[in-house]
Design a protein around this motif. Structure first.
Motif, PDB file in Angstrom:
ATOM      1  N   MET A   1     -19.607  13.948  20.283  1.00 55.06           N
ATOM      2  CA  MET A   1     -19.864  13.766  19.132  1.00 55.06           C
ATOM      3  C   MET A   1     -18.842  13.362  18.148  1.00 55.06           C
ATOM      4  O   MET A   1     -17.620  14.259  18.340  1.00 55.06           O
ATOM      5  CB  MET A   1     -20.691  14.883  18.279  1.00 55.06           C
ATOM      6  CG  MET A   1     -21.243  14.592  16.929  1.00 55.06           C
ATOM      7  SD  MET A   1     -22.219  15.710  16.280  1.00 55.06           S
ATOM      8  CE  MET A   1     -23.682  15.651  17.162  1.00 55.06           C
ATOM      9  N   THR A   2     -18.528  12.227  17.579  1.00 53.12           N
ATOM     10  CA  THR A   2     -17.428  11.932  16.927  1.00 53.12           C
ATOM     11  C   THR A   2     -16.523  12.756  15.884  1.00 53.12           C
ATOM     12  O   THR A   2     -17.483  13.526  15.072  1.00 53.12           O
ATOM     13  CB  THR A   2     -17.432  10.500  16.417  1.00 53.12           C
ATOM     14  OG1 THR A   2     -17.822   9.619  17.311  1.00 53.12           O
ATOM     15  CG2 THR A   2     -16.163  10.006  15.952  1.00 53.12           C
ATOM     16  N   ARG A   3     -15.598  12.977  15.814  1.00 47.76           N
ATOM     17  CA  ARG A   3     -14.903  13.756  14.935  1.00 47.76           C
ATOM     18  C   ARG A   3     -14.255  13.008  13.800  1.00 47.76           C
ATOM     19  O   ARG A   3     -13.770  11.930  13.889  1.00 47.76           O
ATOM     20  CB  ARG A   3     -13.929  14.778  15.379  1.00 47.76           C
ATOM     21  CG  ARG A   3     -14.292  15.745  16.428  1.00 47.76           C
ATOM     22  CD  ARG A   3     -13.385  16.599  16.762  1.00 47.76           C
ATOM     23  NE  ARG A   3     -13.906  17.749  17.651  1.00 47.76           N
ATOM     24  CZ  ARG A   3     -13.249  18.836  18.334  1.00 47.76           C
ATOM     25  NH1 ARG A   3     -11.934  18.653  18.362  1.00 47.76           N
ATOM     26  NH2 ARG A   3     -13.704  19.666  19.150  1.00 47.76           N
ATOM     27  N   PHE A   4     -14.433  13.526  12.357  1.00 49.09           N
ATOM     28  CA  PHE A   4     -13.925  12.666  11.320  1.00 49.09           C
ATOM     29  C   PHE A   4     -13.004  13.577  10.590  1.00 49.09           C
ATOM     30  O   PHE A   4     -13.503  14.842  10.060  1.00 49.09           O
ATOM     31  CB  PHE A   4     -15.090  12.233  10.363  1.00 49.09           C
ATOM     32  CG  PHE A   4     -16.032  11.485  11.020  1.00 49.09           C
ATOM     33  CD1 PHE A   4     -15.915  10.213  11.546  1.00 49.09           C
ATOM     34  CD2 PHE A   4     -17.330  11.869  11.298  1.00 49.09           C
ATOM     35  CE1 PHE A   4     -16.644   9.365  12.170  1.00 49.09           C
ATOM     36  CE2 PHE A   4     -18.359  11.088  11.976  1.00 49.09           C
ATOM     37  CZ  PHE A   4     -17.837  10.020  12.463  1.00 49.09           C
ATOM     38  N   LEU A   5     -11.777  13.441  10.472  1.00 47.12           N
ATOM     39  CA  LEU A   5     -10.814  14.599   9.959  1.00 47.12           C
ATOM     40  C   LEU A   5     -10.393  13.584   8.602  1.00 47.12           C
ATOM     41  O   LEU A   5     -10.248  12.450   8.542  1.00 47.12           O
ATOM     42  CB  LEU A   5      -9.489  14.329  10.859  1.00 47.12           C
ATOM     43  CG  LEU A   5      -9.337  15.084  12.059  1.00 47.12           C
ATOM     44  CD1 LEU A   5     -10.395  14.366  13.359  1.00 47.12           C
ATOM     45  CD2 LEU A   5      -7.946  15.378  12.700  1.00 47.12           C
ATOM     46  N   GLY A   6     -10.018  14.533   7.814  1.00 49.62           N
ATOM     47  CA  GLY A   6      -9.470  14.193   6.167  1.00 49.62           C
ATOM     48  C   GLY A   6      -8.346  15.006   5.665  1.00 49.62           C
ATOM     49  O   GLY A   6      -8.313  15.997   5.987  1.00 49.62           O
ATOM     50  N   VAL A   7      -7.285  14.086   5.429  1.00 44.08           N
ATOM     51  CA  VAL A   7      -6.122  14.957   5.131  1.00 44.08           C
ATOM     52  C   VAL A   7      -5.579  14.538   3.570  1.00 44.08           C
ATOM     53  O   VAL A   7      -5.503  13.264   3.357  1.00 44.08           O
ATOM     54  CB  VAL A   7      -4.852  14.546   5.827  1.00 44.08           C
ATOM     55  CG1 VAL A   7      -3.768  15.254   5.385  1.00 44.08           C
ATOM     56  CG2 VAL A   7      -5.086  15.055   7.258  1.00 44.08           C
ATOM     57  N   ASP A   8      -5.561  15.594   2.632  1.00 43.63           N
ATOM     58  CA  ASP A   8      -5.300  15.331   1.312  1.00 43.63           C
ATOM     59  C   ASP A   8      -3.922  15.600   1.625  1.00 43.63           C
ATOM     60  O   ASP A   8      -3.427  16.674   1.013  1.00 43.63           O
ATOM     61  CB  ASP A   8      -5.914  16.155   0.105  1.00 43.63           C
ATOM     62  CG  ASP A   8      -5.458  15.882  -1.239  1.00 43.63           C
ATOM     63  OD1 ASP A   8      -5.063  14.881  -1.576  1.00 43.63           O
ATOM     64  OD2 ASP A   8      -5.437  16.857  -1.825  1.00 43.63           O
ATOM     65  N   LEU A   9      -3.057  14.612   1.662  1.00 48.84           N
ATOM     66  CA  LEU A   9      -1.542  14.783   1.870  1.00 48.84           C
ATOM     67  C   LEU A   9      -0.648  15.050   0.790  1.00 48.84           C
ATOM     68  O   LEU A   9      -0.611  14.317  -0.232  1.00 48.84           O
ATOM     69  CB  LEU A   9      -0.894  13.734   2.915  1.00 48.84           C
ATOM     70  CG  LEU A   9       0.207  13.886   3.334  1.00 48.84           C
ATOM     71  CD1 LEU A   9       0.203  14.877   4.601  1.00 48.84           C
ATOM     72  CD2 LEU A   9       0.752  12.426   4.016  1.00 48.84           C
ATOM     73  N   ALA A  10       0.369  16.081   0.872  1.00 48.48           N
ATOM     74  CA  ALA A  10       0.995  16.350  -0.349  1.00 48.48           C
ATOM     75  C   ALA A  10       2.290  15.178  -0.108  1.00 48.48           C
ATOM     76  O   ALA A  10       2.751  15.002   1.076  1.00 48.48           O
ATOM     77  CB  ALA A  10       2.067  17.653  -0.212  1.00 48.48           C
ATOM     78  N   TRP A  11       2.397  14.182  -1.067  1.00 53.09           N
ATOM     79  CA  TRP A  11       3.386  12.925  -0.758  1.00 53.09           C
ATOM     80  C   TRP A  11       4.645  13.426  -0.502  1.00 53.09           C
ATOM     81  O   TRP A  11       5.268  12.525   0.330  1.00 53.09           O
ATOM     82  CB  TRP A  11       3.050  12.178  -1.987  1.00 53.09           C
ATOM     83  CG  TRP A  11       1.809  11.478  -2.072  1.00 53.09           C
ATOM     84  CD1 TRP A  11       0.444  11.938  -1.453  1.00 53.09           C
ATOM     85  CD2 TRP A  11       1.323  10.421  -3.017  1.00 53.09           C
ATOM     86  NE1 TRP A  11      -0.398  10.966  -1.875  1.00 53.09           N
ATOM     87  CE2 TRP A  11      -0.054  10.228  -2.713  1.00 53.09           C
ATOM     88  CE3 TRP A  11       2.189   9.557  -3.778  1.00 53.09           C
ATOM     89  CZ2 TRP A  11      -0.788   9.218  -3.334  1.00 53.09           C
ATOM     90  CZ3 TRP A  11       1.346   8.569  -4.443  1.00 53.09           C
ATOM     91  CH2 TRP A  11      -0.023   8.318  -4.182  1.00 53.09           C
ATOM     92  N   ALA A  12       5.390  14.414  -0.980  1.00 57.04           N
ATOM     93  CA  ALA A  12       6.699  14.563  -0.813  1.00 57.04           C
ATOM     94  C   ALA A  12       6.714  15.763   0.409  1.00 57.04           C
ATOM     95  O   ALA A  12       5.960  16.503   0.721  1.00 57.04           O
ATOM     96  CB  ALA A  12       7.215  15.626  -2.238  1.00 57.04           C
ATOM     97  N   GLU A  13       7.657  15.157   1.441  1.00 56.96           N
ATOM     98  CA  GLU A  13       7.892  16.016   2.558  1.00 56.96           C
ATOM     99  C   GLU A  13       8.546  17.238   2.259  1.00 56.96           C
ATOM    100  O   GLU A  13       8.171  18.204   3.195  1.00 56.96           O
ATOM    101  CB  GLU A  13       8.849  15.139   3.457  1.00 56.96           C
ATOM    102  CG  GLU A  13       8.175  13.768   3.900  1.00 56.96           C
ATOM    103  CD  GLU A  13       9.067  13.137   4.852  1.00 56.96           C
ATOM    104  OE1 GLU A  13       9.028  13.471   6.042  1.00 56.96           O
ATOM    105  OE2 GLU A  13       9.589  12.187   4.507  1.00 56.96           O
TER     106      GLU A  13
END
Length: 287
Positions: A1-13
């Motif tokens: 079953m396919t996995r769907f990932l979501g990342v709300d990324l902090a733009w500054a490293e």
């Protein structure tokens, strides 16, 4: 079953003297079950989480500018966000090489080095290939009719300055709790998302939104990550029947990559683009 990932990324490293802000993380499957949800701080930690959930054919949606080669101004996909969703009070921040935050570019490079393929939403990719794209949760909220935001986006991030700070936080929490109830109803949607299937996402429903800024931001990051994961599922299931590719007319930029945003869209938010191709839903594409 396919996995769907979501990342709300902090733009500054971040750096040794100033750690990166938290990034929200979520992974769901085709049934809408939340496989994992939480937070990470810094590119290394985000990549460890992504690597732990890697599988052939996985789809990852990242809320951050991934392909940036313009020296100044805005990318075309960002300008089109404003022109197509502006009536719903949605616009995008400008991304360019003059900005100090390039976390999205860094994560793209790390993902490609780990075997993920960037997709601009225009070129077919083998179904077994894990792929990732740029998304923007505000376009999901107003572009997918399931949420019911017919005239404007919800103000769950910044409430403006018309109210005193305490009242502003209370109003923000009310809007956020209403948004969570709308996400909760995705249990019966197609594709589905079941917040109650994981204790971390279930807490969004069972606990009220906090008024204090830091724990509220913690919650907001998780909400956006879940919206990113659901956007990945929506794109995989529906292709351009449910989404549009912002920036499709832009020039190919970094090493053959085109900067685009894949955004859920209703008919009134679309524009006819000469020469644009309709993309079959990746989940229904033949190998």
């Amino acid at each position: 079953m396919t996995r769907f990932l979501g990342v709300d990324l902090a733009w500054a490293e971040g750096s040794a003297s100033k750690p990166a802000k938290e990034s929200g993380l979520a992974c769901i499957d085709e049934s809408g079950r939340v496989i994992d949800a939480g937070w990470a701080r810094g590119t290394d930690a985000v990549m460890r989480w992504i690597d732990s959930l890697w599988e052939p054919g996985a789809v990852l949606a990242v809320d951050a500018p991934l392909v940036v080669d313009n020296l100044t101004g805005m990318r075309l996909c960002e300008r089109e966000t404003g022109s197509r969703y502006g009536s719903w009070y949605v616009s995008a921040n400008a991304s360019n090489l003059g900005r100090p935050w390039q976390g999205g570019v860094a994560i793209r490079r790390r993902l490609e080095a780990s075997g993920w393929t960037y997709t601009d939403g225009l070129t077919p990719i083998d179904p077994a290939t894990p792929r990732f794209f740029e998304c923007y949760p505000y376009t999901t909220l107003v572009g997918a009719a399931e949420f019911g935001y017919l005239d404007k986006r919800p103000r769950y991030k910044r409430m403006g300055t018309s109210l005193p700070p305490d009242e502003r936080r209370e109003a923000r929490a009310v809007v956020c709790d209403d948004l969570i109830q709308r996400i909760w109803r995705l249990t019966r949607a197609s594709p589905p998302l079941d917040l109650g299937s994981h204790p971390v996402s279930d807490a969004l429903v069972t606990e009220p939104s906090p008024l204090v800024d830091r724990p509220y931001k913690h919650r907001e990051d998780l909400i956006d990550a879940l919206l990113c994961a659901w956007t990945a599922s929506l794109w995989w299931h529906g292709g351009t029947d449910r989404c549009q590719v912002l920036g499709a007319r832009d020039d190919v930029a970094v090493l053959g990559r085109r900067p685009t945003i894949i955004a859920p869209a209703r008919p009134e938010q679309r524009r006819t683009v000469e020469g644009a191709r309709l993309v079959t839903a990746p989940g229904t594409s033949a190998p």
